[in-house]
Scaffold this motif. Structure first.
Motif, PDB file in Angstrom:
ATOM      1  N   THR A  13      -2.736  18.258  -2.305  1.00 20.93           N
ATOM      2  CA  THR A  13      -2.183  19.098  -1.250  1.00 20.93           C
ATOM      3  C   THR A  13      -0.676  19.269  -1.407  1.00 20.93           C
ATOM      4  OG1 THR A  13      -3.925  18.451   0.289  1.00 20.93           O
ATOM      5  CG2 THR A  13      -1.902  19.313   1.246  1.00 20.93           C
ATOM      6  N   VAL A  14       0.025  18.194  -1.820  1.00 19.62           N
ATOM      7  CA  VAL A  14       1.481  18.286  -2.008  1.00 19.62           C
ATOM      8  C   VAL A  14       1.824  19.390  -2.996  1.00 19.62           C
ATOM      9  CG1 VAL A  14       3.489  17.087  -2.959  1.00 19.62           C
ATOM     10  CG2 VAL A  14       1.964  15.900  -1.376  1.00 19.62           C
ATOM     11  N   LEU A  15       1.063  19.497  -4.090  1.00 17.79           N
ATOM     12  CA  LEU A  15       1.355  20.507  -5.108  1.00 17.79           C
ATOM     13  C   LEU A  15       0.882  21.892  -4.686  1.00 17.79           C
ATOM     14  CD1 LEU A  15       0.602  18.586  -8.423  1.00 17.79           C
ATOM     15  CD2 LEU A  15       2.735  18.779  -7.133  1.00 17.79           C
TER      16      LEU A  15
ATOM     17  N   PRO B   5      -6.765  12.923   5.461  1.00 20.09           N
ATOM     18  CA  PRO B   5      -5.535  12.676   6.223  1.00 20.09           C
ATOM     19  C   PRO B   5      -4.864  11.397   5.754  1.00 20.09           C
ATOM     20  CG  PRO B   5      -7.419  11.893   7.463  1.00 20.09           C
ATOM     21  CD  PRO B   5      -7.970  12.504   6.205  1.00 20.09           C
ATOM     22  N   LEU B   6      -3.801  10.982   6.434  1.00 17.92           N
ATOM     23  CA  LEU B   6      -3.209   9.673   6.187  1.00 17.92           C
ATOM     24  C   LEU B   6      -4.220   8.593   6.547  1.00 17.92           C
ATOM     25  CD1 LEU B   6       0.364  10.231   7.675  1.00 17.92           C
ATOM     26  CD2 LEU B   6      -0.395  10.548   5.312  1.00 17.92           C
TER      27      LEU B   6
ATOM     28  N   GLY C 258       0.822  -1.203   0.000  1.00 17.33           N
ATOM     29  CA  GLY C 258       0.000   0.000   0.000  1.00 17.33           C
ATOM     30  C   GLY C 258       0.853   1.248   0.000  1.00 17.33           C
ATOM     31  N   SER C 259       0.269   2.362  -0.384  1.00 20.03           N
ATOM     32  CA  SER C 259       1.030   3.610  -0.524  1.00 20.03           C
ATOM     33  C   SER C 259       1.499   4.169   0.813  1.00 20.03           C
ATOM     34  CB  SER C 259       0.177   4.662  -1.227  1.00 20.03           C
ATOM     35  OG  SER C 259      -0.918   5.050  -0.412  1.00 20.03           O
ATOM     36  N   GLN C 260       0.847   3.815   1.911  1.00 18.39           N
ATOM     37  CA  GLN C 260       1.085   4.377   3.254  1.00 18.39           C
ATOM     38  C   GLN C 260       0.686   5.851   3.329  1.00 18.39           C
ATOM     39  OE1 GLN C 260       2.423   1.596   5.034  1.00 18.39           O
ATOM     40  NE2 GLN C 260       2.337   0.729   2.970  1.00 18.39           N
ATOM     41  N   PHE C 261       0.015   6.351   2.310  1.00 17.21           N
ATOM     42  CA  PHE C 261      -0.277   7.780   2.174  1.00 17.21           C
ATOM     43  C   PHE C 261      -1.742   8.040   2.536  1.00 17.21           C
ATOM     44  CE2 PHE C 261      -0.048  11.600  -0.900  1.00 17.21           C
ATOM     45  CZ  PHE C 261       0.691  12.362  -0.020  1.00 17.21           C
ATOM     46  N   GLY C 262      -2.337   9.042   1.954  1.00 21.26           N
ATOM     47  CA  GLY C 262      -3.738   9.369   2.149  1.00 21.26           C
ATOM     48  C   GLY C 262      -4.307   9.920   0.866  1.00 21.26           C
ATOM     49  N   LYS C 263      -5.572  10.301   0.896  1.00 20.68           N
ATOM     50  CA  LYS C 263      -6.153  10.945  -0.273  1.00 20.68           C
ATOM     51  C   LYS C 263      -5.495  12.307  -0.476  1.00 20.68           C
ATOM     52  CE  LYS C 263     -10.537   8.491   0.010  1.00 20.68           C
ATOM     53  NZ  LYS C 263     -12.014   8.580   0.125  1.00 20.68           N
ATOM     54  N   LYS C 264      -5.750  12.909  -1.631  1.00 20.05           N
ATOM     55  CA  LYS C 264      -5.026  14.133  -1.984  1.00 20.05           C
ATOM     56  C   LYS C 264      -5.281  15.280  -1.027  1.00 20.05           C
ATOM     57  CE  LYS C 264      -4.620  12.896  -6.841  1.00 20.05           C
ATOM     58  NZ  LYS C 264      -3.200  12.515  -6.687  1.00 20.05           N
TER      59      LYS C 264
ATOM     60  N   GLN D 288      -0.997  20.369   8.025  1.00 19.62           N
ATOM     61  CA  GLN D 288      -2.344  20.348   8.593  1.00 19.62           C
ATOM     62  C   GLN D 288      -3.134  19.128   8.125  1.00 19.62           C
ATOM     63  OE1 GLN D 288      -3.903  24.114   7.278  1.00 19.62           O
ATOM     64  NE2 GLN D 288      -2.933  25.284   8.930  1.00 19.62           N
ATOM     65  N   ALA D 289      -3.103  18.869   6.808  1.00 22.34           N
ATOM     66  CA  ALA D 289      -3.979  17.854   6.220  1.00 22.34           C
ATOM     67  C   ALA D 289      -3.517  16.434   6.519  1.00 22.34           C
ATOM     68  CB  ALA D 289      -4.077  18.062   4.712  1.00 22.34           C
ATOM     69  N   TYR D 290      -2.204  16.212   6.490  1.00 27.07           N
ATOM     70  CA  TYR D 290      -1.693  14.848   6.618  1.00 27.07           C
ATOM     71  C   TYR D 290      -1.211  14.510   8.024  1.00 27.07           C
ATOM     72  CZ  TYR D 290      -1.900  14.351   1.555  1.00 27.07           C
ATOM     73  OH  TYR D 290      -2.346  14.270   0.272  1.00 27.07           O
ATOM     74  N   VAL D 291      -0.495  15.411   8.644  1.00 26.86           N
ATOM     75  CA  VAL D 291       0.117  15.096   9.938  1.00 26.86           C
ATOM     76  C   VAL D 291      -0.821  15.448  11.093  1.00 26.86           C
ATOM     77  CG1 VAL D 291       2.098  15.470  11.437  1.00 26.86           C
ATOM     78  CG2 VAL D 291       2.413  15.434   8.951  1.00 26.86           C
ATOM     79  N   GLU D 292      -1.196  16.721  11.193  1.00 28.61           N
ATOM     80  CA  GLU D 292      -2.017  17.146  12.327  1.00 28.61           C
ATOM     81  C   GLU D 292      -3.394  16.491  12.306  1.00 28.61           C
ATOM     82  OE1 GLU D 292      -2.014  21.387  12.142  1.00 28.61           O
ATOM     83  OE2 GLU D 292       0.130  21.561  12.602  1.00 28.61           O
ATOM     84  N   ALA D 293      -4.002  16.373  11.135  1.00 26.47           N
ATOM     85  CA  ALA D 293      -5.338  15.764  11.048  1.00 26.47           C
ATOM     86  C   ALA D 293      -5.301  14.284  11.415  1.00 26.47           C
ATOM     87  CB  ALA D 293      -5.905  15.947   9.643  1.00 26.47           C
TER      88      ALA D 293
END
Length: 350
Positions: A279-281, A104-105, A95-101, A159-164
Protein backbone atom coordinates in the motif's frame (compact mmCIF):
# COMPACT_ATOMS: atom_id res chain seq x y z
CA UNK A 1 32.61 -9.43 -0.41
CA UNK A 2 32.34 -12.95 1.06
CA UNK A 3 28.93 -14.70 0.95
CA UNK A 4 27.68 -17.49 3.24
CA UNK A 5 24.30 -19.21 2.96
CA UNK A 6 22.45 -19.64 6.26
CA UNK A 7 19.91 -22.43 6.50
CA UNK A 8 17.17 -20.74 8.52
CA UNK A 9 13.44 -21.30 8.35
CA UNK A 10 11.42 -19.20 7.88
CA UNK A 11 13.59 -17.22 5.51
CA UNK A 12 12.72 -13.62 6.34
CA UNK A 13 15.70 -12.44 8.41
CA UNK A 14 15.91 -8.90 9.74
CA UNK A 15 18.59 -6.84 11.48
CA UNK A 16 21.85 -8.03 13.03
CA UNK A 17 23.59 -7.30 16.33
CA UNK A 18 26.86 -8.40 17.91
CA UNK A 19 26.56 -10.48 21.07
CA UNK A 20 28.66 -12.28 23.72
CA UNK A 21 31.85 -11.19 25.47
CA UNK A 22 35.30 -12.27 24.27
CA UNK A 23 35.52 -14.75 27.16
CA UNK A 24 32.15 -16.28 26.33
CA UNK A 25 33.08 -16.54 22.65
CA UNK A 26 36.37 -18.24 23.51
CA UNK A 27 34.63 -20.82 25.71
CA UNK A 28 32.65 -21.97 22.70
CA UNK A 29 35.48 -21.78 20.17
CA UNK A 30 34.01 -18.76 18.38
CA UNK A 31 35.50 -15.40 17.49
CA UNK A 32 32.29 -13.68 16.32
CA UNK A 33 28.62 -14.06 17.18
CA UNK A 34 25.58 -12.19 15.93
CA UNK A 35 21.86 -12.34 16.58
CA UNK A 36 19.32 -11.89 13.82
CA UNK A 37 15.53 -12.05 13.99
CA UNK A 38 13.10 -13.94 11.77
CA UNK A 39 9.89 -12.08 11.13
CA UNK A 40 7.53 -14.82 9.91
CA UNK A 41 6.95 -16.25 13.39
CA UNK A 42 6.23 -15.30 16.99
CA UNK A 43 8.77 -13.45 19.14
CA UNK A 44 9.69 -16.57 21.12
CA UNK A 45 10.71 -18.33 17.89
CA UNK A 46 12.23 -15.33 16.12
CA UNK A 47 15.81 -15.42 17.42
CA UNK A 48 18.72 -16.99 15.55
CA UNK A 49 22.38 -17.03 16.60
CA UNK A 50 25.07 -16.81 13.90
CA UNK A 51 28.58 -17.85 15.01
CA UNK A 52 32.02 -18.07 13.41
CA UNK A 53 34.68 -20.60 14.41
CA UNK A 54 38.03 -19.34 15.69
CA UNK A 55 40.72 -19.45 13.01
CA UNK A 56 38.39 -20.02 10.06
CA UNK A 57 38.47 -17.75 7.03
CA UNK A 58 35.69 -15.17 6.91
CA UNK A 59 34.00 -17.00 4.03
CA UNK A 60 34.05 -20.27 5.98
CA UNK A 61 33.33 -21.52 9.50
CA UNK A 62 29.87 -19.98 9.92
CA UNK A 63 26.92 -21.80 11.44
CA UNK A 64 23.41 -20.76 12.44
CA UNK A 65 21.17 -22.03 15.21
CA UNK A 66 17.57 -21.23 16.08
CA UNK A 67 16.84 -20.13 19.65
CA UNK A 68 13.45 -21.10 21.06
CA UNK A 69 12.36 -19.13 24.13
CA UNK A 70 9.65 -19.53 26.75
CA UNK A 71 7.47 -16.41 26.67
CA UNK A 72 5.04 -17.52 29.38
CA UNK A 73 1.55 -16.07 29.10
CA UNK A 74 2.59 -13.91 26.14
CA UNK A 75 3.39 -16.93 23.96
CA UNK A 76 1.81 -16.79 20.53
CA UNK A 77 0.61 -13.20 20.86
CA UNK A 78 3.29 -11.45 18.80
CA UNK A 79 4.56 -11.42 15.23
CA UNK A 80 6.82 -9.57 12.79
CA UNK A 81 10.12 -9.14 14.66
CA UNK A 82 12.10 -6.55 12.71
CA UNK A 83 14.91 -5.22 14.92
CA UNK A 84 17.35 -6.36 17.59
CA UNK A 85 19.92 -4.71 19.86
CA UNK A 86 22.03 -5.72 22.87
CA UNK A 87 22.87 -3.80 26.05
CA UNK A 88 23.71 -4.50 29.71
CA UNK A 89 23.39 -8.27 29.47
CA UNK A 90 20.15 -8.41 27.47
CA UNK A 91 19.26 -8.92 23.82
CA UNK A 92 16.19 -6.94 22.81
CA UNK A 93 13.76 -7.67 19.97
CA UNK A 94 11.26 -5.21 18.59
CA UNK A 95 8.13 -5.68 16.51
CA UNK A 96 7.58 -3.52 13.45
CA UNK A 97 4.52 -1.74 14.97
CA UNK A 98 3.18 -1.85 11.40
CA UNK A 99 0.67 -4.06 9.57
CA UNK A 100 0.49 -6.32 6.56
CA UNK A 101 1.05 -4.70 3.18
CA UNK A 102 -2.70 -4.20 2.72
CA UNK A 103 -3.29 -3.13 6.35
CA UNK A 104 -4.65 -2.64 8.93
CA UNK A 105 -2.13 -1.98 11.69
CA UNK A 106 -1.73 -5.02 13.93
CA UNK A 107 -1.56 -5.05 17.73
CA UNK A 108 0.39 -8.32 17.44
CA UNK A 109 3.23 -6.31 15.86
CA UNK A 110 3.26 -3.75 18.69
CA UNK A 111 5.75 -5.13 21.26
CA UNK A 112 9.29 -5.25 22.64
CA UNK A 113 10.95 -8.33 24.18
CA UNK A 114 14.24 -9.29 25.81
CA UNK A 115 16.27 -12.37 26.76
CA UNK A 116 19.40 -12.69 28.87
CA UNK A 117 22.36 -12.48 26.50
CA UNK A 118 24.33 -15.23 28.23
CA UNK A 119 21.43 -17.69 27.91
CA UNK A 120 21.46 -17.72 24.11
CA UNK A 121 24.88 -19.39 23.87
CA UNK A 122 24.02 -22.51 25.87
CA UNK A 123 21.77 -25.51 25.41
CA UNK A 124 19.47 -24.73 28.34
CA UNK A 125 16.08 -23.00 28.37
CA UNK A 126 15.83 -19.36 27.34
CA UNK A 127 13.28 -17.21 29.15
CA UNK A 128 11.77 -14.25 27.29
CA UNK A 129 10.05 -11.17 28.72
CA UNK A 130 7.57 -9.49 26.39
CA UNK A 131 5.95 -6.07 26.76
CA UNK A 132 2.92 -5.69 24.52
CA UNK A 133 2.39 -2.03 23.64
CA UNK A 134 -1.08 -2.30 22.03
CA UNK A 135 -0.10 0.70 19.87
CA UNK A 136 1.46 2.58 22.79
CA UNK A 137 4.75 2.94 20.90
CA UNK A 138 2.84 3.98 17.78
CA UNK A 139 1.28 6.75 19.88
CA UNK A 140 4.59 7.85 21.42
CA UNK A 141 6.41 7.96 18.06
CA UNK A 142 3.58 9.89 16.40
CA UNK A 143 3.57 12.41 19.24
CA UNK A 144 7.35 12.83 18.90
CA UNK A 145 6.98 13.40 15.14
CA UNK A 146 4.24 16.01 15.49
CA UNK A 147 6.48 18.91 14.41
CA UNK A 148 8.32 17.04 11.62
CA UNK A 149 7.34 17.68 8.00
CA UNK A 150 6.66 14.09 6.93
CA UNK A 151 5.80 12.52 3.59
CA UNK A 152 1.99 12.73 3.62
CA UNK A 153 0.03 9.57 4.18
CA UNK A 154 -1.59 8.72 0.85
CA UNK A 155 -5.29 8.06 0.36
CA UNK A 156 -4.89 4.28 0.30
CA UNK A 157 -2.58 4.26 3.31
CA UNK A 158 -4.96 6.46 5.25
CA UNK A 159 -7.82 4.09 4.53
CA UNK A 160 -5.94 0.80 4.97
CA UNK A 161 -3.76 1.59 7.97
CA UNK A 162 -5.32 4.44 9.92
CA UNK A 163 -9.07 4.43 9.29
CA UNK A 164 -9.35 0.62 9.19
CA UNK A 165 -7.46 0.28 12.48
CA UNK A 166 -9.60 2.90 14.20
CA UNK A 167 -12.77 1.21 12.92
CA UNK A 168 -11.59 -2.20 14.14
CA UNK A 169 -10.82 -0.84 17.60
CA UNK A 170 -14.26 0.71 17.89
CA UNK A 171 -16.17 -2.26 16.45
CA UNK A 172 -14.51 -4.82 18.71
CA UNK A 173 -14.19 -2.52 21.75
CA UNK A 174 -10.45 -3.15 21.91
CA UNK A 175 -8.50 -2.04 24.98
CA UNK A 176 -6.37 0.10 22.68
CA UNK A 177 -9.33 1.92 21.11
CA UNK A 178 -8.45 5.61 20.84
CA UNK A 179 -4.68 5.05 20.79
CA UNK A 180 -4.56 5.32 16.97
CA UNK A 181 -5.89 8.69 15.79
CA UNK A 182 -7.13 9.99 12.46
CA UNK A 183 -4.14 12.32 11.95
CA UNK A 184 -1.52 9.63 12.65
CA UNK A 185 1.11 8.20 10.35
CA UNK A 186 1.49 4.42 10.34
CA UNK A 187 5.03 3.61 11.49
CA UNK A 188 7.26 0.77 10.36
CA UNK A 189 10.27 0.22 12.64
CA UNK A 190 12.99 -1.91 11.04
CA UNK A 191 16.11 -0.88 12.96
CA UNK A 192 17.08 -0.32 16.59
CA UNK A 193 20.29 0.34 18.50
CA UNK A 194 21.17 1.80 21.89
CA UNK A 195 22.74 5.22 22.31
CA UNK A 196 25.53 5.75 24.83
CA UNK A 197 22.99 7.32 27.21
CA UNK A 198 20.84 4.15 27.23
CA UNK A 199 18.07 5.44 24.98
CA UNK A 200 16.97 3.04 22.25
CA UNK A 201 17.33 4.65 18.83
CA UNK A 202 14.49 3.52 16.57
CA UNK A 203 15.07 3.56 12.82
CA UNK A 204 11.92 4.08 10.75
CA UNK A 205 11.60 2.56 7.31
CA UNK A 206 8.38 4.53 7.06
CA UNK A 207 7.44 7.34 7.33
CA UNK A 208 10.24 9.55 6.02
CA UNK A 209 10.39 13.32 5.75
CA UNK A 210 8.63 15.18 2.97
CA UNK A 211 12.05 15.53 1.32
CA UNK A 212 12.63 11.77 1.44
CA UNK A 213 15.13 11.66 4.33
CA UNK A 214 15.15 8.87 6.93
CA UNK A 215 13.95 9.50 10.48
CA UNK A 216 15.13 8.16 13.86
CA UNK A 217 13.33 8.52 17.20
CA UNK A 218 14.73 7.88 20.69
CA UNK A 219 12.78 5.63 23.08
CA UNK A 220 13.80 6.88 26.51
CA UNK A 221 12.45 4.37 29.05
CA UNK A 222 13.23 0.83 27.88
CA UNK A 223 14.14 -0.46 31.35
CA UNK A 224 11.05 1.06 32.94
CA UNK A 225 8.82 -0.71 30.41
CA UNK A 226 9.98 -4.08 31.73
CA UNK A 227 10.06 -3.08 35.40
CA UNK A 228 6.66 -1.38 35.66
CA UNK A 229 3.57 -3.03 34.10
CA UNK A 230 1.82 0.34 34.01
CA UNK A 231 4.65 2.16 32.20
CA UNK A 232 3.96 3.58 28.75
CA UNK A 233 6.58 4.26 26.05
CA UNK A 234 8.18 7.69 26.18
CA UNK A 235 9.90 9.07 23.07
CA UNK A 236 12.12 12.13 22.89
CA UNK A 237 14.73 13.26 20.38
CA UNK A 238 13.98 13.02 16.67
CA UNK A 239 16.89 12.85 14.22
CA UNK A 240 16.87 13.26 10.43
CA UNK A 241 19.66 12.07 8.12
CA UNK A 242 19.55 15.13 5.92
CA UNK A 243 21.82 13.97 3.09
CA UNK A 244 20.32 10.48 2.61
CA UNK A 245 17.41 10.09 0.23
CA UNK A 246 15.53 12.64 -1.88
CA UNK A 247 12.04 13.56 -3.01
CA UNK A 248 12.59 11.51 -6.17
CA UNK A 249 13.96 8.45 -4.33
CA UNK A 250 13.13 8.54 -0.59
CA UNK A 251 14.96 6.15 1.75
CA UNK A 252 14.10 4.60 5.08
CA UNK A 253 16.18 2.87 7.76
CA UNK A 254 16.72 -0.90 7.41
CA UNK A 255 19.42 -1.60 10.05
CA UNK A 256 21.54 0.05 12.76
CA UNK A 257 24.76 -0.84 14.58
CA UNK A 258 27.10 0.90 17.02
CA UNK A 259 30.17 -0.08 18.99
CA UNK A 260 29.02 1.60 22.18
CA UNK A 261 29.46 5.28 21.36
CA UNK A 262 27.17 7.57 19.36
CA UNK A 263 28.69 6.68 15.98
CA UNK A 264 26.28 4.47 14.03
CA UNK A 265 26.47 2.30 10.97
CA UNK A 266 23.18 1.99 9.12
CA UNK A 267 21.59 0.45 6.07
CA UNK A 268 19.12 2.62 4.20
CA UNK A 269 16.95 1.63 1.26
CA UNK A 270 13.50 1.66 -0.31
CA UNK A 271 10.29 2.23 1.64
CA UNK A 272 8.84 -1.20 0.84
CA UNK A 273 9.50 -4.15 -1.44
CA UNK A 274 8.20 -3.68 -4.99
CA UNK A 275 6.07 -6.30 -6.69
CA UNK A 276 4.23 -7.29 -3.50
CA UNK A 277 1.17 -5.01 -3.65
CA UNK A 278 2.45 -2.76 -0.88
CA UNK A 279 0.00 0.00 0.00
CA UNK A 280 2.87 2.41 0.78
CA UNK A 281 4.16 2.07 -2.79
CA UNK A 282 0.68 2.32 -4.29
CA UNK A 283 0.50 5.80 -2.75
CA UNK A 284 4.18 6.62 -3.27
CA UNK A 285 5.68 4.68 -6.21
CA UNK A 286 8.87 6.69 -5.86
CA UNK A 287 9.41 4.81 -2.61
CA UNK A 288 10.61 1.77 -4.58
CA UNK A 289 13.44 3.57 -6.43
CA UNK A 290 16.19 3.88 -3.84
CA UNK A 291 19.11 1.43 -3.82
CA UNK A 292 20.44 0.01 -0.55
CA UNK A 293 23.49 1.69 0.99
CA UNK A 294 25.64 1.26 4.09
CA UNK A 295 26.12 4.70 5.64
CA UNK A 296 27.75 6.03 8.82
CA UNK A 297 26.68 8.96 11.00
CA UNK A 298 27.29 10.45 14.45
CA UNK A 299 24.73 11.91 16.84
CA UNK A 300 25.73 14.97 18.87
CA UNK A 301 24.55 15.54 22.47
CA UNK A 302 22.03 18.18 21.37
CA UNK A 303 18.31 17.48 21.48
CA UNK A 304 17.55 16.16 18.02
CA UNK A 305 17.78 17.73 14.57
CA UNK A 306 19.37 17.15 11.18
CA UNK A 307 22.71 15.32 10.94
CA UNK A 308 24.93 14.32 8.03
CA UNK A 309 26.17 10.91 6.97
CA UNK A 310 28.75 9.35 4.67
CA UNK A 311 28.38 6.38 2.34
CA UNK A 312 30.47 3.34 3.29
CA UNK A 313 29.23 0.91 0.65
CA UNK A 314 26.71 0.88 -2.20
CA UNK A 315 25.04 -2.48 -2.80
CA UNK A 316 24.19 -2.05 -6.48
CA UNK A 317 21.56 -4.58 -7.55
CA UNK A 318 21.35 -6.15 -4.07
CA UNK A 319 18.27 -4.58 -2.51
CA UNK A 320 17.08 -6.66 0.45
CA UNK A 321 19.87 -5.80 2.88
CA UNK A 322 18.30 -6.31 6.29
CA UNK A 323 21.08 -6.01 8.87
CA UNK A 324 24.59 -4.68 9.51
CA UNK A 325 27.17 -5.33 12.22
CA UNK A 326 30.78 -4.13 12.21
CA UNK A 327 33.22 -6.39 14.05
CA UNK A 328 36.25 -5.42 16.15
CA UNK A 329 38.49 -5.60 13.07
CA UNK A 330 36.29 -3.14 11.21
CA UNK A 331 34.82 -5.68 8.79
CA UNK A 332 31.16 -5.15 7.98
CA UNK A 333 28.75 -8.10 8.08
CA UNK A 334 25.33 -7.94 6.44
CA UNK A 335 22.32 -10.25 6.55
CA UNK A 336 20.48 -10.31 3.24
CA UNK A 337 17.17 -11.86 2.23
CA UNK A 338 17.54 -13.63 -1.07
CA UNK A 339 15.05 -15.83 -2.89
CA UNK A 340 14.69 -19.05 -0.93
CA UNK A 341 17.50 -18.46 1.57
CA UNK A 342 19.20 -16.04 3.93
CA UNK A 343 22.74 -14.90 3.15
CA UNK A 344 25.41 -13.45 5.40
CA UNK A 345 27.87 -11.30 3.50
CA UNK A 346 31.11 -9.89 4.86
CA UNK A 347 32.82 -6.81 3.44
CA UNK A 348 36.53 -7.00 4.25
CA UNK A 349 38.26 -3.64 4.51
CA UNK A 350 41.98 -4.13 3.87
Amino acid sequence: MHATDLHLEPNEASDLCRVLSPDELARHGWDRAFVTVLDETTAEDALALLVHSVGAALDEGWSARRIHADAGLSAGKTEDAEACAARDGYVYLLGSQFGKKAGPLSAKRSWIARVAEQSIAGDGPVSMEIVRFRFGLHRAVNDALADVDLLPVGRLGRQAYVEATIARGQLKAKSWDGTVRATDHPINIEAAEFRANGNLLLGLRYPVTADGHPVLVELENVGELFDDPDAVPRCGNVWILGDAGSVEAPVGLRALDTRGDDVFDAVVGDLDASGKSATVLADHPEGARADSEHIRFELPPEAGGVVGSKVVHHFGDVRRVEGVAVDDEGHAHYVIDEEGHVALRTLVFE
